[in-house]
Design a protein around this motif. Structure first.
Motif, PDB file in Angstrom:
ATOM      1  N   GLY A   1       0.986  -1.154   0.194  1.00 40.89           N
ATOM      2  CA  GLY A   1      -0.128  -0.413   0.090  1.00 40.89           C
ATOM      3  C   GLY A   1       0.736   1.928   0.206  1.00 40.89           C
ATOM      4  O   GLY A   1       2.041   1.021   0.577  1.00 40.89           O
ATOM      5  N   TRP A   2       1.105   2.131  -0.422  1.00 46.95           N
ATOM      6  CA  TRP A   2       0.926   3.357  -0.873  1.00 46.95           C
ATOM      7  C   TRP A   2       0.469   4.523  -0.154  1.00 46.95           C
ATOM      8  O   TRP A   2      -0.654   4.837  -0.298  1.00 46.95           O
ATOM      9  CB  TRP A   2       1.725   3.450  -2.340  1.00 46.95           C
ATOM     10  CG  TRP A   2       2.574   4.394  -2.540  1.00 46.95           C
ATOM     11  CD1 TRP A   2       2.492   5.912  -2.943  1.00 46.95           C
ATOM     12  CD2 TRP A   2       4.425   4.046  -2.156  1.00 46.95           C
ATOM     13  NE1 TRP A   2       3.599   6.176  -3.099  1.00 46.95           N
ATOM     14  CE2 TRP A   2       4.935   4.862  -2.663  1.00 46.95           C
ATOM     15  CE3 TRP A   2       5.061   2.906  -2.039  1.00 46.95           C
ATOM     16  CZ2 TRP A   2       5.755   5.618  -2.857  1.00 46.95           C
ATOM     17  CZ3 TRP A   2       6.406   3.433  -2.488  1.00 46.95           C
ATOM     18  CH2 TRP A   2       7.256   4.775  -2.419  1.00 46.95           C
ATOM     19  N   PRO A   3       1.305   5.848   0.247  1.00 42.14           N
ATOM     20  CA  PRO A   3       2.497   5.473   1.094  1.00 42.14           C
ATOM     21  C   PRO A   3       2.391   5.678   2.228  1.00 42.14           C
ATOM     22  O   PRO A   3       0.978   5.750   2.804  1.00 42.14           O
ATOM     23  CB  PRO A   3       3.576   7.176   0.517  1.00 42.14           C
ATOM     24  CG  PRO A   3       2.066   7.549   0.289  1.00 42.14           C
ATOM     25  CD  PRO A   3       1.030   7.293  -0.199  1.00 42.14           C
ATOM     26  N   ARG A   4       3.225   5.618   3.545  1.00 42.76           N
ATOM     27  CA  ARG A   4       2.777   6.190   5.013  1.00 42.76           C
ATOM     28  C   ARG A   4       2.808   7.477   5.100  1.00 42.76           C
ATOM     29  O   ARG A   4       1.625   7.449   5.593  1.00 42.76           O
ATOM     30  CB  ARG A   4       3.950   5.747   5.433  1.00 42.76           C
ATOM     31  CG  ARG A   4       4.393   5.987   6.792  1.00 42.76           C
ATOM     32  CD  ARG A   4       5.594   5.896   7.520  1.00 42.76           C
ATOM     33  NE  ARG A   4       4.705   5.970   8.685  1.00 42.76           N
ATOM     34  CZ  ARG A   4       5.899   6.006  10.206  1.00 42.76           C
ATOM     35  NH1 ARG A   4       7.462   6.337   9.788  1.00 42.76           N
ATOM     36  NH2 ARG A   4       5.599   6.392  11.282  1.00 42.76           N
TER      37      ARG A   4
ATOM     38  N   THR B   1      -1.545   9.933  10.126  1.00 44.71           N
ATOM     39  CA  THR B   1      -1.481  10.670   9.515  1.00 44.71           C
ATOM     40  C   THR B   1      -0.335  11.608   9.823  1.00 44.71           C
ATOM     41  O   THR B   1      -0.518  10.927  11.581  1.00 44.71           O
ATOM     42  CB  THR B   1      -2.745  11.819  10.625  1.00 44.71           C
ATOM     43  OG1 THR B   1      -3.829  11.422   9.578  1.00 44.71           O
ATOM     44  CG2 THR B   1      -2.685  13.696  10.682  1.00 44.71           C
ATOM     45  N   GLY B   2       0.752  13.117   9.746  1.00 43.37           N
ATOM     46  CA  GLY B   2       1.264  13.405  10.218  1.00 43.37           C
ATOM     47  C   GLY B   2       2.490  12.091  10.744  1.00 43.37           C
ATOM     48  O   GLY B   2       3.396  12.164  11.817  1.00 43.37           O
ATOM     49  N   PHE B   3       2.773  11.098  10.091  1.00 42.98           N
ATOM     50  CA  PHE B   3       4.104  10.557   9.943  1.00 42.98           C
ATOM     51  C   PHE B   3       3.612   9.522  11.439  1.00 42.98           C
ATOM     52  O   PHE B   3       4.697   8.566  11.542  1.00 42.98           O
ATOM     53  CB  PHE B   3       5.246  10.625  10.019  1.00 42.98           C
ATOM     54  CG  PHE B   3       5.666  11.196   8.735  1.00 42.98           C
ATOM     55  CD1 PHE B   3       5.957  10.041   7.445  1.00 42.98           C
ATOM     56  CD2 PHE B   3       5.409  12.530   7.967  1.00 42.98           C
ATOM     57  CE1 PHE B   3       6.186  10.858   6.728  1.00 42.98           C
ATOM     58  CE2 PHE B   3       5.535  13.217   6.688  1.00 42.98           C
ATOM     59  CZ  PHE B   3       6.203  11.997   5.698  1.00 42.98           C
ATOM     60  N   ASP B   4       2.442   9.548  12.079  1.00 44.44           N
ATOM     61  CA  ASP B   4       2.347   8.656  13.443  1.00 44.44           C
ATOM     62  C   ASP B   4       1.889   7.634  13.258  1.00 44.44           C
ATOM     63  O   ASP B   4       0.430   7.788  12.235  1.00 44.44           O
ATOM     64  CB  ASP B   4       1.553   9.847  14.711  1.00 44.44           C
ATOM     65  CG  ASP B   4       1.261   9.032  15.225  1.00 44.44           C
ATOM     66  OD1 ASP B   4       1.360   8.075  15.399  1.00 44.44           O
ATOM     67  OD2 ASP B   4       0.235   9.666  16.519  1.00 44.44           O
ATOM     68  N   ALA B   5       2.701   6.588  13.443  1.00 49.54           N
ATOM     69  CA  ALA B   5       1.878   4.633  13.089  1.00 49.54           C
ATOM     70  C   ALA B   5       0.480   4.721  13.929  1.00 49.54           C
ATOM     71  O   ALA B   5      -0.500   4.025  13.257  1.00 49.54           O
ATOM     72  CB  ALA B   5       2.596   4.047  13.584  1.00 49.54           C
ATOM     73  N   GLY B   6       0.280   5.807  15.589  1.00 49.23           N
ATOM     74  CA  GLY B   6      -1.068   5.516  15.966  1.00 49.23           C
ATOM     75  C   GLY B   6      -1.794   6.183  14.804  1.00 49.23           C
ATOM     76  O   GLY B   6      -3.350   6.191  15.845  1.00 49.23           O
ATOM     77  N   ARG B   7      -2.391   6.986  14.406  1.00 46.08           N
ATOM     78  CA  ARG B   7      -3.233   8.356  13.461  1.00 46.08           C
ATOM     79  C   ARG B   7      -3.400   7.013  12.416  1.00 46.08           C
ATOM     80  O   ARG B   7      -2.954   8.036  11.505  1.00 46.08           O
ATOM     81  CB  ARG B   7      -2.912   9.050  13.733  1.00 46.08           C
ATOM     82  CG  ARG B   7      -2.366   9.551  15.041  1.00 46.08           C
ATOM     83  CD  ARG B   7      -2.147  11.009  14.938  1.00 46.08           C
ATOM     84  NE  ARG B   7      -2.901  12.293  14.751  1.00 46.08           N
ATOM     85  CZ  ARG B   7      -2.073  13.376  14.107  1.00 46.08           C
ATOM     86  NH1 ARG B   7      -0.756  13.576  14.233  1.00 46.08           N
ATOM     87  NH2 ARG B   7      -2.790  14.205  13.275  1.00 46.08           N
TER      88      ARG B   7
ATOM     89  N   GLU C   1      -6.391   2.406   7.603  1.00 47.42           N
ATOM     90  CA  GLU C   1      -7.359   1.343   8.404  1.00 47.42           C
ATOM     91  C   GLU C   1      -8.216   0.019   7.683  1.00 47.42           C
ATOM     92  O   GLU C   1      -7.356  -1.231   8.056  1.00 47.42           O
ATOM     93  CB  GLU C   1      -8.324   2.288   8.576  1.00 47.42           C
ATOM     94  CG  GLU C   1      -9.269   1.126   9.833  1.00 47.42           C
ATOM     95  CD  GLU C   1      -9.032   1.544  11.270  1.00 47.42           C
ATOM     96  OE1 GLU C   1      -9.272  -0.262  11.570  1.00 47.42           O
ATOM     97  OE2 GLU C   1      -8.080   1.987  11.530  1.00 47.42           O
ATOM     98  N   ARG C   2      -8.373   0.374   6.192  1.00 49.48           N
ATOM     99  CA  ARG C   2      -8.050  -0.329   5.379  1.00 49.48           C
ATOM    100  C   ARG C   2      -7.592  -1.386   5.151  1.00 49.48           C
ATOM    101  O   ARG C   2      -7.622  -1.895   4.752  1.00 49.48           O
ATOM    102  CB  ARG C   2      -8.759   0.271   4.323  1.00 49.48           C
ATOM    103  CG  ARG C   2      -9.093  -0.461   2.867  1.00 49.48           C
ATOM    104  CD  ARG C   2     -10.172  -1.774   3.727  1.00 49.48           C
ATOM    105  NE  ARG C   2     -10.505  -2.467   1.883  1.00 49.48           N
ATOM    106  CZ  ARG C   2      -9.457  -3.824   2.327  1.00 49.48           C
ATOM    107  NH1 ARG C   2      -8.907  -4.672   3.090  1.00 49.48           N
ATOM    108  NH2 ARG C   2     -10.228  -4.847   1.447  1.00 49.48           N
ATOM    109  N   LEU C   3      -6.142  -0.685   4.641  1.00 49.51           N
ATOM    110  CA  LEU C   3      -4.972  -1.579   4.292  1.00 49.51           C
ATOM    111  C   LEU C   3      -4.511  -2.072   5.779  1.00 49.51           C
ATOM    112  O   LEU C   3      -3.848  -3.976   5.388  1.00 49.51           O
ATOM    113  CB  LEU C   3      -4.137  -0.938   4.164  1.00 49.51           C
ATOM    114  CG  LEU C   3      -2.449  -1.503   3.880  1.00 49.51           C
ATOM    115  CD1 LEU C   3      -3.127  -2.360   1.581  1.00 49.51           C
ATOM    116  CD2 LEU C   3      -1.652  -0.346   3.276  1.00 49.51           C
TER     117      LEU C   3
END
Length: 187
Positions: free
Chosen positions: A125-128, A142-148, A154-156
């Motif tokens: 999936g593209w991109p982070r 969002t904002g390079f935050d893996a927790g957001r 969410e789908r990927l």
């Protein structure tokens, strides 16, 4: 190599074979990835129709082809036809980029994920994060935050045929405790 965007793509096969030959002659032994022309989407089917000859140019038989599935691949039939052509020819393929929306159309991400899973083809999936110019919809977080996670993220990661459901640990990391060296200790 010449550019293989929406112009100059006709030379993709010759240019890619030449690049593979030169890299192998220089001693490069790792896996090579051949990205499709037409900004990766191969709407001209140049890579699809020429992949066999490009693969044959690699004396190591260690080249994988990468397709970007965006607006050109907006129907299950298009997705499955493209991927099936590679698997039937026993040519290595990865969906190297895709999203759930794009500026040039609405890719069928569900078809991409189910087809790759059923045929044993990998996908990315593209991109982070960090897109601009109207394609922010592709950001996974969002904002390079893996927790957001974004809706696409969410789908990927948490939907049908998602990464959480289909990912497998690479064999080189199994049993190492933290992945990396592959060394084991016994005691």
């Amino acid at each position: 190599m010449t550019a293989a965007g929406n112009t100059g793509y006709e030379s993709w096969g010759d240019d890619t074979r030449s690049a593979i030959t030169r890299m192998r002659a220089a001693g490069v032994a790792n896996t090579l990835t051949a990205d499709a022309p037409n900004w990766g989407q191969d709407w001209s089917f140049t890579m699809r129709d020429g992949a066999k000859e490009v693969f044959a140019a690699d004396p190591d038989k260690n080249t994988v082809f990468s397709i970007h599935m965006y607006g050109v691949y907006d129907a299950k039939r298009e997705v499955s036809d493209y991927i099936n052509r590679f698997t039937e020819a026993k040519l290595p393929l990865v969906v190297g980029e895709f999203g759930d929306r794009y500026s040039d159309g609405d890719p069928d991400e569900d078809a991409i994920m189910v087809t790759t899973r059923s045929l044993g083809v990998g996908y990315l999936g593209w991109p982070r994060s960090g897109n601009g110019s109207g394609v922010e919809c592709l950001d996974l977080v969002t904002g390079f935050d893996a927790g957001r996670l974004t809706p696409w993220g969410e789908r990927l990661f948490n939907g049908p045929d998602d990464i959480k459901e289909t990912a497998e640990e690479a064999g080189v990391f199994k049993g190492t405790g933290h992945g990396g060296s592959g060394a084991r200790t016994t005691g």
